[in-house]
Design an enzyme around this catalytic site. Structure first.
Site, mmCIF file in Angstrom:
data_model
loop_
_atom_site.group_PDB
_atom_site.id
_atom_site.type_symbol
_atom_site.label_atom_id
_atom_site.label_comp_id
_atom_site.label_asym_id
_atom_site.label_seq_id
_atom_site.Cartn_x
_atom_site.Cartn_y
_atom_site.Cartn_z
ATOM 1 N N LYS A 223 -0.204 -12.546 -6.348
ATOM 2 C CA LYS A 223 -1.519 -13.017 -6.747
ATOM 3 C C LYS A 223 -2.307 -11.919 -7.450
ATOM 4 O O LYS A 223 -3.327 -12.164 -8.072
ATOM 5 C CB LYS A 223 -2.318 -13.459 -5.505
ATOM 6 N N GLY A 224 -1.815 -10.696 -7.324
ATOM 7 C CA GLY A 224 -2.591 -9.523 -7.737
ATOM 8 C C GLY A 224 -3.027 -9.499 -9.195
ATOM 9 O O GLY A 224 -4.078 -8.961 -9.519
ATOM 10 N N GLU B 284 1.320 -7.576 -14.629
ATOM 11 C CA GLU B 284 1.316 -7.101 -13.241
ATOM 12 C C GLU B 284 0.022 -6.322 -12.974
ATOM 13 O O GLU B 284 -0.578 -5.774 -13.906
ATOM 14 C CB GLU B 284 2.574 -6.220 -13.044
ATOM 15 N N ASP B 285 -0.386 -6.298 -11.723
ATOM 16 C CA ASP B 285 -1.600 -5.538 -11.383
ATOM 17 C C ASP B 285 -1.303 -4.045 -11.300
ATOM 18 O O ASP B 285 -1.990 -3.227 -11.891
ATOM 19 C CB ASP B 285 -2.242 -6.063 -10.083
ATOM 20 N N ASP C 133 4.204 0.387 -8.551
ATOM 21 C CA ASP C 133 4.238 1.480 -7.576
ATOM 22 C C ASP C 133 5.677 2.016 -7.521
ATOM 23 O O ASP C 133 6.053 2.851 -8.335
ATOM 24 C CB ASP C 133 3.752 0.920 -6.235
ATOM 25 N N ASP D 295 -5.329 -6.464 -3.436
ATOM 26 C CA ASP D 295 -5.750 -6.740 -2.061
ATOM 27 C C ASP D 295 -5.191 -5.730 -1.066
ATOM 28 O O ASP D 295 -4.235 -5.007 -1.344
ATOM 29 C CB ASP D 295 -5.248 -8.113 -1.624
HETATM 30 P P1 XMP Z 1 6.327 -1.966 -6.243
HETATM 31 O O1 XMP Z 1 6.401 -0.873 -5.223
HETATM 32 O O2 XMP Z 1 7.457 -2.916 -6.103
HETATM 33 O O3 XMP Z 1 5.055 -2.743 -5.819
HETATM 34 O O4 XMP Z 1 6.158 -1.422 -7.623
HETATM 35 C C1 XMP Z 1 4.159 -3.306 -6.681
HETATM 36 C C2 XMP Z 1 3.258 -4.206 -5.881
HETATM 37 O O5 XMP Z 1 2.796 -3.507 -4.717
HETATM 38 C C3 XMP Z 1 1.452 -3.755 -4.483
HETATM 39 N N1 XMP Z 1 0.729 -2.473 -4.517
HETATM 40 C C4 XMP Z 1 -0.556 -2.328 -4.318
HETATM 41 N N2 XMP Z 1 -1.482 -3.257 -4.053
HETATM 42 N N3 XMP Z 1 -3.119 -1.557 -4.022
HETATM 43 C C5 XMP Z 1 -2.766 -2.851 -3.909
HETATM 44 O O6 XMP Z 1 -3.645 -3.674 -3.686
HETATM 45 C C6 XMP Z 1 -2.234 -0.575 -4.281
HETATM 46 O O7 XMP Z 1 -2.610 0.611 -4.374
HETATM 47 C C7 XMP Z 1 -0.876 -0.987 -4.430
HETATM 48 N N4 XMP Z 1 0.252 -0.309 -4.696
HETATM 49 C C8 XMP Z 1 1.226 -1.266 -4.739
HETATM 50 C C9 XMP Z 1 1.007 -4.694 -5.574
HETATM 51 O O8 XMP Z 1 1.033 -6.011 -5.089
HETATM 52 C C10 XMP Z 1 2.030 -4.556 -6.661
HETATM 53 O O9 XMP Z 1 2.221 -5.749 -7.358
HETATM 54 MG MG MG Z 2 1.373 -7.507 -7.496
#
Ligand code: XMP
Ligand code: MG
Length: 177
Positions: free
Chosen positions: A42-43, A97-98, A101, A157
């Protein structure tokens, strides 16, 4: 400011400027070549809603709901809760994508779309957090590179809260530790 926010990382005006400049780049690169914009729920919803209205060309939109995350720590596994409706075969795809990470979520989703015979898959992310990267994922469009802190707001979130904040802030670690 919300009581659980330690400090504001990106204010509303800065977000608007970032969104505008990404939209211009996308318009220039695709140059009227149609594509499908796929948001990762949802991000990305807030970012995508703003971004799409700034891109002045024809494209369709779809969503995928998938996550490799539980709370503040990545599990490294991807679960698809809702797949795309459209046929991506032979089509140019732009994933929205939001935040990237570890990169695990995007690696899986990119592979998923390539297996469905997408012609090209590009990645547009509002934030990039390269400190914890586990796989080779290089976003084609990045709004802002952020340090290794947990951020919320503007769609992002923690346990489904804070998505409605109009700015992006650093969450006070006392909330999740
Ligand atoms: P990966 O590790 O697969 O994860 O790249 C990406 C997803 O992890 C969540 N994410 C966060 N969500 N604040 C958030 O609200 C953060 O600092 C954060 N870091 C990772 C997010 O859903 C993203 O799509
Ligand atoms: Mg996300």
């Amino acid at each position: 400011m919300h009581k659980d926010i330690e400090s504001i990382l990106v204010c509303e005006k800065e977000i608007e400027n970032i969104v505008n400049s990404i939209a211009k780049l996308i318009e220039k690169d695709y140059n009227c070549r149609e594509f499908i914009m796929i948001g990762i729920l949802k991000g990305s919803m807030t970012f995508m809603a703003d971004l799409m209205r700034k891109i002045n060309m024809d494209f369709s939109v779809d969503f995928i709901s998938a996550s490799s995350y539980q709370g503040a720590y990545s599990t490294g596994n991807l679960e698809i809760y809702r797949d795309i409706d459209c046929d991506v075969s032979g089509k140019d795809i732009l994933i929205v994508e939001d935040i990237v990470d570890t990169g695990v979520t995007l690696e899986h989703i990119k592979k998923h779309l390539i297996e469905k015979n997408a012609k090209s898959v590009k990645i547009c992310t509002l934030f990039d957090k390269p400190a914890e990267r586990k796989v080779d994922i290089f976003p084609d469009y990045t709004g802002l590179t952020v340090p290794d802190v947990f951020i919320v707001g503007y769609g992002l979130d923690y346990n489904e809260l804070y998505r409605n904040l109009p700015y992006v802030g650093i969450l006070n670690p006392s909330v999740y530790t």
